[in-house]
Scaffold this active site. Structure first.
Site, mmCIF file in Angstrom:
data_model
loop_
_atom_site.group_PDB
_atom_site.id
_atom_site.type_symbol
_atom_site.label_atom_id
_atom_site.label_comp_id
_atom_site.label_asym_id
_atom_site.label_seq_id
_atom_site.Cartn_x
_atom_site.Cartn_y
_atom_site.Cartn_z
ATOM 1 N N ASP A 128 15.334 -22.233 -15.089
ATOM 2 C CA ASP A 128 15.373 -22.589 -13.672
ATOM 3 C C ASP A 128 14.377 -21.770 -12.857
ATOM 4 O O ASP A 128 13.634 -22.304 -12.049
ATOM 5 C CB ASP A 128 16.800 -22.447 -13.104
ATOM 6 C CG ASP A 128 17.436 -21.087 -13.383
ATOM 7 O OD1 ASP A 128 16.809 -20.246 -14.071
ATOM 8 O OD2 ASP A 128 18.567 -20.846 -12.920
ATOM 9 N N ASP B 209 11.980 -14.796 -12.405
ATOM 10 C CA ASP B 209 12.143 -13.796 -11.351
ATOM 11 C C ASP B 209 11.483 -12.500 -11.836
ATOM 12 O O ASP B 209 10.254 -12.371 -11.786
ATOM 13 C CB ASP B 209 13.647 -13.649 -11.067
ATOM 14 C CG ASP B 209 13.969 -12.730 -9.900
ATOM 15 O OD1 ASP B 209 13.127 -12.592 -9.007
ATOM 16 O OD2 ASP B 209 15.068 -12.159 -9.876
ATOM 17 N N LYS C 241 9.138 -16.462 -8.638
ATOM 18 C CA LYS C 241 8.956 -15.460 -7.572
ATOM 19 C C LYS C 241 7.968 -14.438 -8.109
ATOM 20 O O LYS C 241 8.363 -13.453 -8.724
ATOM 21 C CB LYS C 241 10.286 -14.759 -7.267
ATOM 22 C CG LYS C 241 11.383 -15.630 -6.689
ATOM 23 C CD LYS C 241 12.617 -14.765 -6.435
ATOM 24 C CE LYS C 241 13.835 -15.581 -6.103
ATOM 25 N NZ LYS C 241 15.067 -14.769 -6.095
ATOM 26 N N VAL D 33 17.827 -18.114 -3.803
ATOM 27 C CA VAL D 33 17.991 -19.561 -3.645
ATOM 28 C C VAL D 33 19.091 -20.087 -4.566
ATOM 29 O O VAL D 33 19.359 -19.513 -5.622
ATOM 30 C CB VAL D 33 16.673 -20.306 -3.928
ATOM 31 C CG1 VAL D 33 15.626 -19.966 -2.879
ATOM 32 C CG2 VAL D 33 16.133 -19.998 -5.330
ATOM 33 N N ASP E 93 22.663 -20.844 -9.268
ATOM 34 C CA ASP E 93 23.972 -20.451 -8.754
ATOM 35 C C ASP E 93 23.939 -19.115 -8.027
ATOM 36 O O ASP E 93 23.012 -18.313 -8.179
ATOM 37 C CB ASP E 93 24.961 -20.308 -9.915
ATOM 38 C CG ASP E 93 24.701 -19.037 -10.737
ATOM 39 O OD1 ASP E 93 23.578 -18.922 -11.268
ATOM 40 O OD2 ASP E 93 25.586 -18.175 -10.814
ATOM 41 N N ARG F 26 25.728 -24.826 -7.886
ATOM 42 C CA ARG F 26 24.812 -25.475 -8.845
ATOM 43 C C ARG F 26 24.676 -26.970 -8.589
ATOM 44 O O ARG F 26 23.662 -27.572 -8.915
ATOM 45 C CB ARG F 26 25.322 -25.282 -10.280
ATOM 46 C CG ARG F 26 25.262 -23.855 -10.800
ATOM 47 C CD ARG F 26 25.449 -23.871 -12.313
ATOM 48 N NE ARG F 26 25.844 -22.582 -12.868
ATOM 49 C CZ ARG F 26 25.001 -21.607 -13.202
ATOM 50 N NH1 ARG F 26 23.714 -21.773 -13.027
ATOM 51 N NH2 ARG F 26 25.443 -20.482 -13.719
HETATM 52 P P1 IMP Z 1 14.801 -12.756 -14.474
HETATM 53 O O1 IMP Z 1 15.359 -12.401 -15.826
HETATM 54 O O2 IMP Z 1 14.820 -11.606 -13.518
HETATM 55 O O3 IMP Z 1 13.449 -13.417 -14.527
HETATM 56 O O4 IMP Z 1 15.809 -13.770 -13.818
HETATM 57 C C1 IMP Z 1 16.033 -15.004 -14.329
HETATM 58 C C2 IMP Z 1 17.451 -15.441 -14.049
HETATM 59 O O5 IMP Z 1 18.011 -14.768 -12.898
HETATM 60 C C3 IMP Z 1 17.436 -16.893 -13.725
HETATM 61 O O6 IMP Z 1 17.580 -17.686 -14.896
HETATM 62 C C4 IMP Z 1 18.604 -17.015 -12.773
HETATM 63 O O7 IMP Z 1 19.808 -17.236 -13.489
HETATM 64 C C5 IMP Z 1 18.690 -15.681 -12.073
HETATM 65 N N1 IMP Z 1 18.013 -15.710 -10.741
HETATM 66 C C6 IMP Z 1 16.918 -15.040 -10.350
HETATM 67 N N2 IMP Z 1 16.588 -15.297 -9.075
HETATM 68 C C7 IMP Z 1 17.535 -16.179 -8.636
HETATM 69 C C8 IMP Z 1 17.751 -16.846 -7.370
HETATM 70 O O8 IMP Z 1 17.028 -16.712 -6.374
HETATM 71 N N3 IMP Z 1 18.833 -17.677 -7.326
HETATM 72 C C9 IMP Z 1 19.674 -17.876 -8.375
HETATM 73 N N4 IMP Z 1 19.499 -17.286 -9.571
HETATM 74 C C10 IMP Z 1 18.439 -16.429 -9.698
HETATM 75 MG MG MG Z 2 22.067 -17.586 -13.011
#
Ligand code: IMP
Ligand code: MG
Length: 184
Positions: free
Chosen positions: A104, A107, A135, A157, A163, A169
């Site tokens: 999705d 981040d 992001k 978001v 979620d 969701r």
């Molecule tokens: P990362 O491991 O930091 O890249 O984050 C990835 C996961 O964090 C995504 O698959 C989401 O489940 C969650 N996530 C990160 N940012 C958001 C957001 O703005 N809204 C909802 N879930 C987020």
């Molecule tokens: Mg999540």
């Protein structure tokens, strides 16, 4: 009534259904062209990518295989902890396959870096990453997506699969959650 409450938790809509679907048309066309001579193996990261996966894959007129991977990323309040737990004992066998990972949102990159590393152990022919949202400013792990729906600012978001504490969701759009709900 309760659905209205959920909608009023949204500060503003970033991408409504038609905007998402228009972008998915473009992404699907690109992916279809890139994989026209190869068999695609899609690995979708649950649960956040469910809506995205379902709408995107129906726009890709190619033979493909689909598997899902369920992961949980644990993190501190502001800093990611670096721990990603795989809920399945066995990861899909992707040896010699052309893998496209769907998630999705990209981040910090913690989740996708861990998933890519895990799948790499099975010696796939190639691995690419496709996300609905990114992001860029938040990136802490060295991971880039090959296909990105939309770049967004550092705001939390929800909706269209994303979620907050497992809720929102099922909203048909992506919107910014009101800040006071994040830090009550
Ligand atoms: P990362 O491991 O930091 O890249 O984050 C990835 C996961 O964090 C995504 O698959 C989401 O489940 C969650 N996530 C990160 N940012 C958001 C957001 O703005 N809204 C909802 N879930 C987020
Ligand atoms: Mg999540």
């Amino acid at each position: 009534m309760r659905y209205l409450q959920m909608q009023s938790d949204i500060e503003r809509v970033l991408f409504d259904g038609p905007a998402i679907h228009k972008r998915l048309d473009e992404m699907a066309a690109q992916i279809t062209a890139d994989y026209s001579d190869r068999e695609l193996t899609v690995i979708a990261i649950l649960t956040g990518s469910l809506m995205f996966m379902s709408d995107l894959l129906r726009r890709i007129p190619l033979p493909l295989k689909l598997d899902c991977l369920s992961v949980v990323s644990y993190r501190g309040k502001t800093q990611p902890s670096g721990e990603v737990i795989f809920k399945q004992l066995a990861v899909p066998d992707v040896a010699d396959r052309d893998v496209l990972i769907l998630d999705d949102i990209l981040d910090t990159g913690q989740t996708l870096a861990a998933v890519r590393e895990k799948l790499d152990l099975a010696k796939p022919r190639s691995i690419r990453i496709c996300v609905l949202l990114s992001k860029r400013k938040r990136r802490a792990w060295e991971v880039d997506a090959d296909y990105i729906g939309f770049e967004i600012d550092d705001e939390f978001v929800v909706g269209y699969g994303l979620d907050f504490m497992e809720r929102y969701r099922n909203l048909p759009y992506v919107g910014v959650l009101r800040e006071e709900l994040l830090n009550p």
